[in-house]
Write a protein that holds these residues in place. Structure first.
Motif, PDB file in Angstrom:
ATOM      1  N   LEU A 331       1.130 -21.538 -22.291  1.00  0.00           N
ATOM      2  CA  LEU A 331       0.314 -21.859 -23.462  1.00  0.00           C
ATOM      3  C   LEU A 331      -0.997 -21.075 -23.478  1.00  0.00           C
ATOM      4  O   LEU A 331      -1.468 -20.651 -24.539  1.00  0.00           O
ATOM      5  N   LEU A 332      -1.593 -20.867 -22.297  1.00  0.00           N
ATOM      6  CA  LEU A 332      -2.917 -20.251 -22.214  1.00  0.00           C
ATOM      7  C   LEU A 332      -2.832 -18.807 -21.724  1.00  0.00           C
ATOM      8  O   LEU A 332      -1.925 -18.450 -20.970  1.00  0.00           O
ATOM      9  N   HIS A 333      -3.792 -18.005 -22.126  1.00  0.00           N
ATOM     10  CA  HIS A 333      -3.852 -16.604 -21.719  1.00  0.00           C
ATOM     11  C   HIS A 333      -4.897 -16.458 -20.613  1.00  0.00           C
ATOM     12  O   HIS A 333      -6.095 -16.422 -20.860  1.00  0.00           O
ATOM     13  N   SER A 334      -4.406 -16.372 -19.394  1.00  0.00           N
ATOM     14  CA  SER A 334      -5.299 -16.255 -18.239  1.00  0.00           C
ATOM     15  C   SER A 334      -5.790 -14.824 -18.076  1.00  0.00           C
ATOM     16  O   SER A 334      -5.071 -13.874 -18.390  1.00  0.00           O
ATOM     17  N   PRO A 335      -7.011 -14.652 -17.566  1.00  0.00           N
ATOM     18  CA  PRO A 335      -7.408 -13.307 -17.131  1.00  0.00           C
ATOM     19  C   PRO A 335      -6.471 -12.889 -16.000  1.00  0.00           C
ATOM     20  O   PRO A 335      -6.037 -13.725 -15.198  1.00  0.00           O
ATOM     21  N   THR A 336      -6.122 -11.633 -15.935  1.00  0.00           N
ATOM     22  CA  THR A 336      -5.153 -11.171 -14.938  1.00  0.00           C
ATOM     23  C   THR A 336      -5.662  -9.936 -14.211  1.00  0.00           C
ATOM     24  O   THR A 336      -6.535  -9.212 -14.698  1.00  0.00           O
ATOM     25  N   GLU A 337      -5.089  -9.724 -13.051  1.00  0.00           N
ATOM     26  CA  GLU A 337      -5.368  -8.542 -12.241  1.00  0.00           C
ATOM     27  C   GLU A 337      -4.025  -8.087 -11.682  1.00  0.00           C
ATOM     28  O   GLU A 337      -3.272  -8.889 -11.115  1.00  0.00           O
ATOM     29  N   THR A 338      -3.687  -6.821 -11.888  1.00  0.00           N
ATOM     30  CA  THR A 338      -2.417  -6.292 -11.403  1.00  0.00           C
ATOM     31  C   THR A 338      -2.671  -5.244 -10.330  1.00  0.00           C
ATOM     32  O   THR A 338      -3.436  -4.297 -10.548  1.00  0.00           O
ATOM     33  N   LEU A 339      -2.034  -5.437  -9.171  1.00  0.00           N
ATOM     34  CA  LEU A 339      -2.198  -4.519  -8.043  1.00  0.00           C
ATOM     35  C   LEU A 339      -0.882  -3.808  -7.762  1.00  0.00           C
ATOM     36  O   LEU A 339       0.196  -4.410  -7.864  1.00  0.00           O
ATOM     37  N   ARG A 340      -0.974  -2.548  -7.405  1.00  0.00           N
ATOM     38  CA  ARG A 340       0.195  -1.779  -6.994  1.00  0.00           C
ATOM     39  C   ARG A 340      -0.122  -1.095  -5.669  1.00  0.00           C
ATOM     40  O   ARG A 340      -1.075  -0.323  -5.579  1.00  0.00           O
ATOM     41  N   ILE A 341       0.680  -1.411  -4.651  1.00  0.00           N
ATOM     42  CA  ILE A 341       0.421  -0.917  -3.300  1.00  0.00           C
ATOM     43  C   ILE A 341       1.644  -0.146  -2.812  1.00  0.00           C
ATOM     44  O   ILE A 341       2.769  -0.666  -2.861  1.00  0.00           O
ATOM     45  N   PRO A 342       1.460   1.086  -2.317  1.00  0.00           N
ATOM     46  CA  PRO A 342       2.596   1.855  -1.783  1.00  0.00           C
ATOM     47  C   PRO A 342       3.220   1.151  -0.577  1.00  0.00           C
ATOM     48  O   PRO A 342       2.519   0.532   0.228  1.00  0.00           O
ATOM     49  N   VAL A 343       4.530   1.265  -0.464  1.00  0.00           N
ATOM     50  CA  VAL A 343       5.275   0.683   0.656  1.00  0.00           C
ATOM     51  C   VAL A 343       6.059   1.806   1.339  1.00  0.00           C
ATOM     52  O   VAL A 343       6.695   2.619   0.670  1.00  0.00           O
ATOM     53  N   ARG A 344       6.004   1.854   2.648  1.00  0.00           N
ATOM     54  CA  ARG A 344       6.809   2.827   3.389  1.00  0.00           C
ATOM     55  C   ARG A 344       7.643   2.106   4.443  1.00  0.00           C
ATOM     56  O   ARG A 344       7.291   1.006   4.903  1.00  0.00           O
ATOM     57  N   PRO A 345       8.752   2.702   4.862  1.00  0.00           N
ATOM     58  CA  PRO A 345       9.600   2.072   5.880  1.00  0.00           C
ATOM     59  C   PRO A 345       8.899   2.052   7.236  1.00  0.00           C
ATOM     60  O   PRO A 345       7.982   2.832   7.489  1.00  0.00           O
ATOM     61  N   PRO A 346       9.339   1.185   8.142  1.00  0.00           N
ATOM     62  CA  PRO A 346       8.765   1.169   9.498  1.00  0.00           C
ATOM     63  C   PRO A 346       9.224   2.393  10.290  1.00  0.00           C
ATOM     64  O   PRO A 346      10.321   2.922  10.078  1.00  0.00           O
ATOM     65  N   LYS A 347       8.374   2.842  11.202  1.00  0.00           N
ATOM     66  CA  LYS A 347       8.682   4.014  12.033  1.00  0.00           C
ATOM     67  C   LYS A 347       8.809   3.590  13.501  1.00  0.00           C
ATOM     68  O   LYS A 347       7.926   2.912  14.031  1.00  0.00           O
ATOM     69  N   PHE A 348       9.910   4.006  14.124  1.00  0.00           N
ATOM     70  CA  PHE A 348      10.178   3.654  15.514  1.00  0.00           C
ATOM     71  C   PHE A 348      10.319   4.923  16.364  1.00  0.00           C
ATOM     72  O   PHE A 348      10.879   5.933  15.909  1.00  0.00           O
ATOM     73  N   LEU A 349       9.826   4.838  17.572  1.00  0.00           N
ATOM     74  CA  LEU A 349      10.127   5.830  18.598  1.00  0.00           C
ATOM     75  C   LEU A 349      11.133   5.189  19.537  1.00  0.00           C
ATOM     76  O   LEU A 349      10.854   4.138  20.130  1.00  0.00           O
ATOM     77  N   LEU A 350      12.304   5.805  19.647  1.00  0.00           N
ATOM     78  CA  LEU A 350      13.346   5.254  20.518  1.00  0.00           C
ATOM     79  C   LEU A 350      13.297   5.992  21.852  1.00  0.00           C
ATOM     80  O   LEU A 350      13.686   7.155  21.972  1.00  0.00           O
ATOM     81  N   ASN A 351      12.785   5.288  22.851  1.00  0.00           N
ATOM     82  CA  ASN A 351      12.665   5.844  24.211  1.00  0.00           C
ATOM     83  C   ASN A 351      13.864   5.349  25.016  1.00  0.00           C
ATOM     84  O   ASN A 351      13.911   4.186  25.425  1.00  0.00           O
ATOM     85  N   THR A 352      14.848   6.237  25.221  1.00  0.00           N
ATOM     86  CA  THR A 352      16.121   5.777  25.770  1.00  0.00           C
ATOM     87  C   THR A 352      16.428   6.401  27.133  1.00  0.00           C
ATOM     88  O   THR A 352      16.135   7.576  27.376  1.00  0.00           O
ATOM     89  N   LYS A 353      17.012   5.586  28.008  1.00  0.00           N
ATOM     90  CA  LYS A 353      17.493   6.033  29.309  1.00  0.00           C
ATOM     91  C   LYS A 353      18.908   5.493  29.463  1.00  0.00           C
ATOM     92  O   LYS A 353      19.106   4.320  29.800  1.00  0.00           O
ATOM     93  N   GLU A 354      19.901   6.355  29.186  1.00  0.00           N
ATOM     94  CA  GLU A 354      21.308   5.953  29.260  1.00  0.00           C
ATOM     95  C   GLU A 354      21.967   6.727  30.404  1.00  0.00           C
ATOM     96  O   GLU A 354      21.923   7.965  30.431  1.00  0.00           O
ATOM     97  N   LYS A 355      22.578   5.967  31.320  1.00  0.00           N
ATOM     98  CA  LYS A 355      23.080   6.573  32.561  1.00  0.00           C
ATOM     99  C   LYS A 355      24.483   6.071  32.904  1.00  0.00           C
ATOM    100  O   LYS A 355      24.918   5.014  32.417  1.00  0.00           O
TER     101      LYS A 355
END
Length: 483
Positions: A331-355
Motif C-alpha cells: 500500500l505504501l511507497h517506502s524510500p528504497t536503496e538498491t545495492l549491487r555487489i560483485p560475487v566471485r567463486p572461492p579460490k583454493f590451493l590444493l596442497n597434495t601428497k599422494e604416495k
C-alpha cells in the motif's frame, strides 16, 4: 452516495462481541414435523435473517449452542456478501487488501459486531438430532448500531490524525509512523466514501479524513532517507564471508535537520538464486546492520534491495484480537536503496601428497586430488590456484596406499592394499587448521600384483573422496554460515 450506504459498508467491519442475543424464543415442537421456515424463511423488509444448522454433537445442548452460533454466522455472511458485492475488485487492491482476506475480514468482523438479534424459532429433527435455529435482526436496530459504529471508527481516525500532527511538530518519528498506519488501517473501512470532518476542532474547516491521512503519509515518507554507510567491495560466493551491510535511516525535520530514525524495521531483500528476506531494527543511531552469510558461488552479482518493512510496525487497532490482513508494504511507497555487489567463486590451493608405499606417484595417478577438484568445481564453482597468496583457503591432502598382504585365490595369489587419506582445511596466511578429518573406513582393494592393487586402491579412495570429502567440506562452510 447516500450516507446510509456509507454506514452499511462501515457496519460490516466493526469489531464487537457477537454472542449477545435478545429474548422472545419460540421453540417449535420437535415432534410436530419440519416447520415451513426450513430451509429458509420468507423475506420480510423489516428484518435480516440467519439460519443455523448443526448436526448432533455430544448432547442436545451442545448441538443447540452450535446451531445458534451457525445462525449468527449465516446472518453475518448475508450482510458481508452485500458489502463485498458493492466494492469493486480494483478498489479492494487499491486499498491494500488481499481479495480473499478482504472477504474473510468482512465475515469475521461482522460476526463479532452484530448484536441484539433474537431467536424466532428452533426445530430439532427427531430422526437424527440435527438442530435448526432461526434468528432475526431488526433493520431499524441495525441502522442505529451501524451509525454508532461509524462514529466510533471516525473518532479513532480523528485521534490518529491529531497524533500525527502533534508528533510531527515534536519530531517523534517513530510515533508518527505508528499513528499513520493506525489511521490508514481504520480509514480502510471507509473505502471510497468521502468522510468529512471538522479539523481542527471548532475551526469551521471541513476536510476529507481519508485524504488528510493519506497526504500526511505521503509527505512524511518523502522525508525519510535510507543511506548505505558500509558494504563489501566484493563477496566470495559459496563461503561465509563474515561481511556486513550497514544502512542508516534518518528523518529530515522541517528545519532541514537530519534526525536518526531508531527502532525502524528495515527489510533487506537479498536476491540470490533464491530470495532471502531479513528484517532488522535500527539502533538508537538509526543504523541497521545486515550480515551477509552464504551467497551462491554461481552468480556474478548480488542485488540487495533495502526498504522499510511497514508490516512489522506495531500500531493501535480498533480490536487487537482481530487483525485485518492489509499489506502495508504494498500500500505504501517506502524510500528504497538498491545495492549491487560483485560475487566471485572461492579460490583454493590444493596442497597434495599422494604416495604408494611412501613414494610420490606421478601426476596422472593422483586420482584423489583430481576427484576433489572436480567435485568442488561442480558443487561450489571453485577455482584452484597455484600460489598461496591468491587462495582463500588451502586444502592439505595426504594419501598413502600401503601393502596390506596377500591371499590365496583359485587363479593364484591376490595382493591387497589400504589407502590412508587425510584432509585438512587451513588458512593461507599462517596455516591455522580450521577443519580436518580422516577418510573412514580406509579404502581397500585387490590386484594380481602390487601395482594393480595399489592403483585400484587409489581409484577407490578417489570415489570415496567424491562421496565423502567434498560434502564434508561443503557442510563445514554451511555450518559456519549458521553460527
Amino acid at each position: 452516495m447516500k450516507v446510509s450506504k456509507i454506514i452499511i459498508c462501515i457496519y460490516g467491519f466493526m469489531f464487537l462481541v457477537f454472542f449477545s442475543c435478545g429474548s422472545g424464543i419460540s421453540t417449535a415442537d420437535s415432534l410436530a414435523g419440519k416447520p415451513n421456515w426450513v430451509p429458509s424463511p420468507k423475506p420480510n423488509p423489516l428484518f435480516l435473517y440467519g439460519i443455523g444448522v448443526a448436526d448432533f454433537n455430544k448432547d442436545a445442548q451442545t448441538t443447540i449452542d452450535q446451531s445458534r452460533v451457525n445462525a449468527v454466522s449465516d446472518l453475518a455472511y448475508q450482510i458481508s456478501s452485500s458489502i463485498t458485492s458493492s466494492v469493486a475488485d480494483t478498489m479492494i487492491e487499491k486499498n491494500g487488501w488481499r481479495k480473499e482476506s478482504f472477504k474473510q475480514c468482512i465475515q469475521l468482523s461482522t460476526e463479532q459486531y452484530i448484536k441484539n438479534w433474537e431467536i424466532v424459532d428452533r426445530w430439532e429433527n427427531p430422526v437424527n438430532g440435527q438442530v435448526w435455529t432461526w434468528i432475526r435482526l431488526g433493520k431499524e436496530q441495525y441502522e442505529i448500531q451501524k451509525k454508532e459504529e461509524f462514529e466510533r471508527i471516525k473518532s479513532i481516525a480523528l485521534k490518529n490524525l491529531r497524533a500525527i500532527d502533534n508528533n510531527i511538530v515534536y519530531s517523534n518519528s517513530s510515533e508518527v509512523v505508528s499513528s499513520l498506519l493506525s489511521g490508514l488501517y481504520h480509514t480502510r473501512f471507509f473505502y471510497t466514501e468521502s468522510v468529512e470532518v471538522e479539523f481542527p476542532k471548532y475551526s469551521g474547516i471541513k476536510i476529507n479524513l481519508d485524504d488528510a491521512i493519506r497526504q500526511r503519509t505521503s509527505d512524511f515518507l518523502k522525508n525519510i532517507s535510507l543511506i548505505t554507510i558500509a558494504k563489501p567491495e566484493i563477496i566470495i560466493g559459496g563461503l561465509d564471508s563474515g561481511l556486513r551491510i550497514a544502512v542508516k535511516a534518518a528523518y529530515i525535520t522541517s528545519p532541514g535537520k537530519e534526525k536518526p530514525f531508531s527502532e525502524l524495521p528495515i527489510q533487506f531483500k537479498i536476491l540470490d538464486e533464491n530470495l532471502v528476506e531479513k528484517t532488522i531494527l535500527t539502533d538508537k543511531e538509526g543504523i541497521a546492520i545486515c550480515p551477509i552469510k552464504y551467497i551462491s558461488p554461481f552468480i556474478t552479482n548480488l542485488e540487495i534491495r533495502v526498504s522499510i518493512n511497514f508490516n512489522q510496525i506495531h500500531f493501535e487497532k480498533e480490536n487487537e484480537g482481530f487483525s485485518a490482513d492489509i499489506d502495508f508494504n504494498k500500500l505504501l511507497h517506502s524510500p528504497t536503496e538498491t545495492l549491487r555487489i560483485p560475487v566471485r567463486p572461492p579460490k583454493f590451493l590444493l596442497n597434495t601428497k599422494e604416495k604408494i608405499q611412501g613414494r610420490d606417484i606421478s601426476r596422472d595417478r593422483r586420482y584423489v586430488s583430481t576427484a576433489i577438484q572436480e567435485t568442488l568445481t561442480d558443487e561450489m564453482n571453485a577455482q584452484f590456484v597455484y600460489h598461496r597468496s591468491e587462495a582463500d583457503y588451502v586444502i592439505n591432502l595426504t594419501v598413502d596406499s600401503k601393502f596390506g598382504g596377500r591371499e590365496k585365490a583359485k587363479s593364484g595369489w591376490l595382493y591387497f592394499y589400504y589407502a590412508d587419506t587425510r584432509v585438512a582445511l587451513v588458512t593461507p596466511d599462517d596455516g591455522t587448521e580450521l577443519y580436518s578429518f580422516y577418510l573412514e573406513p580406509r579404502s581397500k582393494e585387490y590386484g594380481r600384483n602390487d601395482r594393480e592393487a595399489a592403483d585400484r586402491t587409489l581409484r577407490k579412495a578417489a570415489a570415496m573422496a567424491k562421496k565423502y570429502i567434498t560434502p564434508n567440506l561443503v557442510k563445514y562452510f554451511n555450518l559456519q554460515e549458521n553460527k
